[in-house]
Motif scaffolding. Structure first.
Motif, PDB file in Angstrom:
ATOM      1  N   SER A 118      44.967  64.465  39.862  1.00  0.00           N
ATOM      2  CA  SER A 118      45.151  64.231  38.771  1.00  0.00           C
ATOM      3  C   SER A 118      45.150  63.206  37.693  1.00  0.00           C
ATOM      4  CB  SER A 118      45.550  65.881  38.230  1.00  0.00           C
ATOM      5  OG  SER A 118      44.595  66.437  38.426  1.00  0.00           O
ATOM      6  N   ALA A 119      46.581  62.847  37.972  1.00  0.00           N
ATOM      7  CA  ALA A 119      47.546  61.980  37.334  1.00  0.00           C
ATOM      8  C   ALA A 119      46.726  59.965  37.627  1.00  0.00           C
ATOM      9  CB  ALA A 119      49.238  61.236  37.577  1.00  0.00           C
ATOM     10  N   ILE A 120      45.655  60.010  38.866  1.00  0.00           N
ATOM     11  CA  ILE A 120      45.218  58.295  38.853  1.00  0.00           C
ATOM     12  C   ILE A 120      43.835  59.021  37.746  1.00  0.00           C
ATOM     13  CG2 ILE A 120      44.028  57.798  40.458  1.00  0.00           C
ATOM     14  CD1 ILE A 120      46.112  56.460  41.166  1.00  0.00           C
ATOM     15  N   ILE A 121      43.223  59.952  38.402  1.00  0.00           N
ATOM     16  CA  ILE A 121      42.511  60.393  36.762  1.00  0.00           C
ATOM     17  C   ILE A 121      42.055  60.089  36.005  1.00  0.00           C
ATOM     18  CG2 ILE A 121      40.664  62.110  36.034  1.00  0.00           C
ATOM     19  CD1 ILE A 121      40.431  63.205  38.952  1.00  0.00           C
ATOM     20  N   CYS A 122      43.393  60.233  35.156  1.00  0.00           N
ATOM     21  CA  CYS A 122      43.551  60.288  33.739  1.00  0.00           C
ATOM     22  C   CYS A 122      44.285  58.945  33.603  1.00  0.00           C
ATOM     23  CB  CYS A 122      45.147  60.567  33.231  1.00  0.00           C
ATOM     24  SG  CYS A 122      44.419  62.430  33.274  1.00  0.00           S
ATOM     25  N   LEU A 123      44.821  58.117  34.622  1.00  0.00           N
ATOM     26  CA  LEU A 123      45.334  56.741  34.777  1.00  0.00           C
ATOM     27  C   LEU A 123      44.274  55.863  34.548  1.00  0.00           C
ATOM     28  CD1 LEU A 123      48.827  56.659  36.764  1.00  0.00           C
ATOM     29  CD2 LEU A 123      48.070  56.768  34.085  1.00  0.00           C
ATOM     30  N   ASP A 124      43.284  56.334  35.758  1.00  0.00           N
ATOM     31  CA  ASP A 124      41.836  54.810  35.779  1.00  0.00           C
ATOM     32  C   ASP A 124      41.069  55.643  34.302  1.00  0.00           C
ATOM     33  OD1 ASP A 124      40.786  56.162  39.168  1.00  0.00           O
ATOM     34  OD2 ASP A 124      42.342  54.621  38.380  1.00  0.00           O
ATOM     35  N   ARG A 125      40.986  56.734  33.229  1.00  0.00           N
ATOM     36  CA  ARG A 125      40.243  56.871  32.099  1.00  0.00           C
ATOM     37  C   ARG A 125      41.056  55.667  31.310  1.00  0.00           C
ATOM     38  NH1 ARG A 125      38.685  63.506  31.838  1.00  0.00           N
ATOM     39  NH2 ARG A 125      37.740  62.901  33.710  1.00  0.00           N
ATOM     40  N   ALA A 126      42.167  56.132  31.361  1.00  0.00           N
ATOM     41  CA  ALA A 126      43.106  54.968  30.020  1.00  0.00           C
ATOM     42  C   ALA A 126      42.962  53.367  30.621  1.00  0.00           C
ATOM     43  CB  ALA A 126      44.771  55.064  30.620  1.00  0.00           C
ATOM     44  N   MET A 127      42.797  52.721  31.409  1.00  0.00           N
ATOM     45  CA  MET A 127      43.335  51.580  32.185  1.00  0.00           C
ATOM     46  C   MET A 127      41.499  50.996  31.401  1.00  0.00           C
ATOM     47  SD  MET A 127      44.742  48.954  33.083  1.00  0.00           S
ATOM     48  CE  MET A 127      46.182  49.179  33.698  1.00  0.00           C
ATOM     49  N   PRO A 128      40.504  50.403  31.322  1.00  0.00           N
ATOM     50  CA  PRO A 128      39.489  50.808  30.236  1.00  0.00           C
ATOM     51  C   PRO A 128      39.684  50.631  29.101  1.00  0.00           C
ATOM     52  CG  PRO A 128      38.843  52.116  32.096  1.00  0.00           C
ATOM     53  CD  PRO A 128      40.348  52.424  32.176  1.00  0.00           C
ATOM     54  N   ILE A 129      40.131  51.233  28.919  1.00  0.00           N
ATOM     55  CA  ILE A 129      39.891  52.169  27.126  1.00  0.00           C
ATOM     56  C   ILE A 129      41.749  50.317  26.715  1.00  0.00           C
ATOM     57  CG2 ILE A 129      40.994  52.828  24.995  1.00  0.00           C
ATOM     58  CD1 ILE A 129      40.272  55.170  26.760  1.00  0.00           C
ATOM     59  N   ALA A 130      42.462  50.315  27.209  1.00  0.00           N
ATOM     60  CA  ALA A 130      43.535  48.895  27.423  1.00  0.00           C
ATOM     61  C   ALA A 130      42.911  47.710  27.696  1.00  0.00           C
ATOM     62  CB  ALA A 130      45.008  49.602  27.902  1.00  0.00           C
ATOM     63  N   LEU A 131      42.267  47.543  28.309  1.00  0.00           N
ATOM     64  CA  LEU A 131      41.315  46.055  28.230  1.00  0.00           C
ATOM     65  C   LEU A 131      40.727  46.583  27.235  1.00  0.00           C
ATOM     66  CD1 LEU A 131      41.021  46.621  32.608  1.00  0.00           C
ATOM     67  CD2 LEU A 131      42.889  45.362  30.956  1.00  0.00           C
ATOM     68  N   GLU A 132      39.763  46.796  26.963  1.00  0.00           N
ATOM     69  CA  GLU A 132      39.032  47.449  26.058  1.00  0.00           C
ATOM     70  C   GLU A 132      39.443  46.091  24.601  1.00  0.00           C
ATOM     71  OE1 GLU A 132      36.696  50.173  25.153  1.00  0.00           O
ATOM     72  OE2 GLU A 132      36.339  49.741  23.189  1.00  0.00           O
ATOM     73  N   LEU A 133      40.668  47.572  24.140  1.00  0.00           N
ATOM     74  CA  LEU A 133      41.168  46.855  23.083  1.00  0.00           C
ATOM     75  C   LEU A 133      41.990  45.604  23.615  1.00  0.00           C
ATOM     76  CD1 LEU A 133      42.000  50.242  22.244  1.00  0.00           C
ATOM     77  CD2 LEU A 133      40.379  49.387  21.311  1.00  0.00           C
ATOM     78  N   GLN A 134      42.355  45.499  24.738  1.00  0.00           N
ATOM     79  CA  GLN A 134      43.318  43.952  24.812  1.00  0.00           C
ATOM     80  C   GLN A 134      44.258  44.884  24.474  1.00  0.00           C
ATOM     81  OE1 GLN A 134      42.235  40.576  23.018  1.00  0.00           O
ATOM     82  NE2 GLN A 134      40.571  40.478  24.072  1.00  0.00           N
ATOM     83  N   ASP A 135      44.742  45.955  24.572  1.00  0.00           N
ATOM     84  CA  ASP A 135      46.311  46.465  24.888  1.00  0.00           C
ATOM     85  C   ASP A 135      47.705  46.056  25.376  1.00  0.00           C
ATOM     86  OD1 ASP A 135      47.417  49.251  22.919  1.00  0.00           O
ATOM     87  OD2 ASP A 135      48.564  47.666  24.341  1.00  0.00           O
ATOM     88  N   ARG A 136      48.129  44.948  25.567  1.00  0.00           N
ATOM     89  CA  ARG A 136      48.562  44.087  26.531  1.00  0.00           C
ATOM     90  C   ARG A 136      49.831  45.222  26.974  1.00  0.00           C
ATOM     91  NH1 ARG A 136      47.223  40.892  30.014  1.00  0.00           N
ATOM     92  NH2 ARG A 136      49.503  39.858  30.106  1.00  0.00           N
ATOM     93  N   THR A 137      50.313  45.949  25.834  1.00  0.00           N
ATOM     94  CA  THR A 137      51.725  46.630  25.952  1.00  0.00           C
ATOM     95  C   THR A 137      51.330  47.820  27.059  1.00  0.00           C
ATOM     96  OG1 THR A 137      53.059  45.886  23.757  1.00  0.00           O
ATOM     97  CG2 THR A 137      53.471  48.405  25.398  1.00  0.00           C
ATOM     98  N   LEU A 138      49.987  48.635  26.881  1.00  0.00           N
ATOM     99  CA  LEU A 138      49.493  49.742  27.202  1.00  0.00           C
ATOM    100  C   LEU A 138      49.589  49.487  28.774  1.00  0.00           C
ATOM    101  CD1 LEU A 138      48.873  52.731  26.870  1.00  0.00           C
ATOM    102  CD2 LEU A 138      46.553  52.043  25.650  1.00  0.00           C
TER     103      LEU A 138
END
Length: 652
Positions: free
Chosen positions: A109-129
């Motif tokens: 479940s942890a991997i599933i949540c992180l996999d959903r967060a990473m594309p958004i961080a790359l899309e927003l270019q949020d380097r901290t996230l």
């Protein structure tokens, strides 16, 4: 072996606890209470931004109090955010949920949540996230024992956070890297990263991060400098910080670290006190993995101080807790087997030894299945890429079709050959592992048998000497005082009476000799030199020579050496018809050796099968990882045993 296993176990439990601290403890301590925040949300008087912040704050605060509620409010906040289309908040909620699932040891479940967060961080270019997500991925890989992928993620996190100068998050990542290097026994690199993190934490004034660094540094000073005061002082600083921040989860974790450190330095009473405090907090907070860790620490500590029933109770409690941490379950099973062995409950000991090796085999099988699955996925991915590449080339120029097909065929054959070699290698490794497990199982059983035998000999010797010996002595004292009225014994009866007294004296002497040889008091009080001198002096044809330092050795090792020499001398007297026996013991700082040589008839090592006596001696020596050599001819027999004290003297 059991001693070495328990010493290694201390470092393992310590590392497990620190992983929580470095990676998944919450990032801050909010000022508002959870009750007031829930009331604010229920009032529906907050703006969208305020509602999102309230849900996020509740999720973070409950991660220190109740994981179920932390996940519940994280999901509620995520659902609310999806309606607002706030992509940054959406990614942050996925990250918080991933960390909560990691804390609950639900890695899928942890991997599933992180996999959903990473594309958004790359899309927003949020380097901290992006940097903190890489660190979270590293935490999951670390708990799955995939250290290479964990280090890769941590290094990516550090690189990103260095580029954007985010000191707070960078400090946490440095602590995580230091912790991983510490687990890999690379103290120099671990200390280097802790030293990088320490000034950043002090400069930014983030107390929670400082507590992480203190815990990390304490592990290095404990192992490398052997400095108890320095290590304990740093851990207590961390405890004080978590209490000041009212971070109960961090307080419980640091108390568990404190208990493991006290264990390492032999302060078992203090270790139990700290572990019980941590256990009370973890049970109140409803964190199963942390509760299981504390129960395992209490089980180990109780075993060290001989409280075997408490060892069993704590280990059973650890096993009953539903957790995916196989390592903690393995340690609980070995504690149960050792404790039952000490209590003489051999059937129970064997049962839990079998469960331990079953759990070990289960873990190995899971690792093998994972490796095969990853290899298959990699193969299929590369194969698809080759097919796509060949189609592109076919469209561009038909003439390259033959070359692409040949390349694909060659790659397929190469992969098939590689898979065959890997399968052969895994088969050989599996066979070697099976043999190793079988040997370890035999050594554990032999060690438990030897411990039981020593305890039984001690008990029998005490019963014979103090019980039956005392009764015979009382009879001897009272017989001469017997008077039958004024009757006068005939001279014949007087002689018989005197002979009976003499036989009673001989019986008392023989009883004391037997009790003494079962467990010599001189061995327990004065050590090998004195006890072996007494034993050899009692036999006219035996000469004893001692060389080296008269430093006391661990009791189990001294008993083993005494028993082996006792058995070898008795063999020479009974079977070799020897007229002269030489016993030599050499004790050095890091080595112990002894030799028993006789001038008896000898035997052919190739044709004569070892008897029960030599077989028992060989087993005793193997338990202490020693070497036994036998030389025999018509001129006599020589048995030489050599032991390394650098491991055996300490671990056993």
């Amino acid at each position: 072996m059991a001693g070495r296993y328990l010493l290694e176990e201390k470092s393992f439990l310590w590392s497990v606890i620190l992983l929580f601290v470095w990676i998944i403890l919450p990032m801050s301590n909010m000022a508002k209470s959870v009750d007031s925040l829930e009331l604010l949300i229920s009032s529906k008087k907050l703006t969208q931004k305020e509602t999102i912040e309230a849900y996020k704050e509740l999720s973070e605060k409950y991660s220190n109090i109740n994981l179920k509620k932390a996940i519940e409010f994280g999901k509620r906040g995520l659902r609310f955010t999806l309606h607002t289309k706030n992509r940054t908040a959406e990614a942050q909620f996925y990250e918080d949920l991933g960390l909560a699932y990691l804390k609950r040891a639900d890695y899928d479940s942890a991997i599933i949540c992180l996999d959903r967060a990473m594309p958004i961080a790359l899309e927003l270019q949020d380097r901290t996230l992006e940097g903190t997500l890489h660190r979270a991925y590293g935490g999951v890989h670390l708990y799955q024992d995939d250290y290479d992928r964990a280090m890769e993620r941590f290094k990516k996190s550090a690189k990103i956070l260095e580029e954007i100068n985010n000191d707070y998050e960078l400090c946490r990542t440095y602590s995580a890297i230091g912790g991983l290097y510490k687990m890999l026994n690379n103290a120099d690199l671990a200390l280097a990263y802790y030293k990088k993190a320490e000034p950043i934490a002090l400069k930014t004034g983030h107390q929670r991060v400082s507590a992480d660094v203190y815990l990390g540094l304490s592990s290095i000073y404990r192992k490398e400098d052997k400095s108890m005061d320095r290590s304990i002082g740093l851990i207590k600083k961390a405890v004080d910080i978590y209490r000041l921040l009212k971070n109960r989860y961090g307080e419980s974790q640091s108390l568990a670290v404190l208990a493991s450190t006290y264990n390492y330095f032999g302060q078992y009473d203090k270790a139990l006190q700290a572990a019980n405090q941590s256990l009370q907090l973890s049970e109140k907070l409803d964190f199963p993995n942390l509760t299981k860790t504390n129960a395992t620490i209490i089980s180990a500590t109780s075993y060290y101080i001989g409280r075997y029933k408490e060892t069993i109770d704590a280990a059973l409690k650890a096993i009953e807790i539903d957790s995916s941490d196989v390592n903690l379950s393995k340690h609980a099973f070995i504690h149960l087997s050792l404790a039952h062995g000490q209590l003489g409950q051999m059937d129970s000991m064997e049962h839990y030894v079998n469960l331990f090796f079953s759990k070990l085999q289960e873990q190995n099988n899971a690792s093998n299945r994972k490796a095969i699955s990853e290899l298959e996925i990699r193969y299929q991915t590369e194969r698809k890429e080759l097919k796509i590449d060949s189609l592109v080339k076919q469209r561009r120029l038909y003439i390259w079709l033959g070359i692409a097909a040949g390349t694909l065929l060659l790659a397929t054959l190469s992969f098939a050959l590689m898979r065959y070699r890997l399968a052969e290698s895994r088969r050989r490794l599996a066979e070697e592992e099976t043999q190793r497990i079988k040997r370890e199982k035999q050594l554990v059983a032999v060690q438990a048998t030897l411990d039981g035998e020593a305890a039984e000999r001690t008990r029998l010797a005490k019963d014979l000497h103090d019980g039956l010996g005392g009764m015979l002595s009382a009879v001897r004292l009272n017989l001469p005082q017997i008077q039958v009225g004024s009757a006068v014994l005939e001279s014949v009866d007087v002689n018989r009476f005197q002979r009976a007294l003499g036989m009673l004296d001989d019986s008392i002497q023989e009883l004391r000799r037997v009790a003494h040889h079962m467990m010599p008091e001189s061995l327990l009080r004065y050590g090998l030199k004195v006890s072996l001198t007494d034993f050899c002096t009692a036999i006219p044809i035996v000469e004893f020579h001692y060389f080296g330092d008269e430093i006391r050795l661990p009791e189990k090792l001294e008993v083993m050496v005494y028993r082996c020499i006792h058995e070898l001398v008795n063999n020479a007297l009974k079977h070799a018809q020897a007229t002269q026996i030489n016993v030599q013991l050499v004790q050095e700082a890091d080595r112990l050796s002894f030799t028993v040589q006789d001038n008896g008839s000898g035997f052919d090592l190739k044709t004569v099968k070892e008897g029960m006596g030599l077989h028992n001696i060989r087993q005793r020596v193997e338990v202490f990882e020693g070497k036994l050599n036998i030389y025999s001819s018509k001129e006599g027999t020589e048995v030489h045993v050599e032991l390394e004290l650098s491991t055996n003297g300490q671990d056993n």
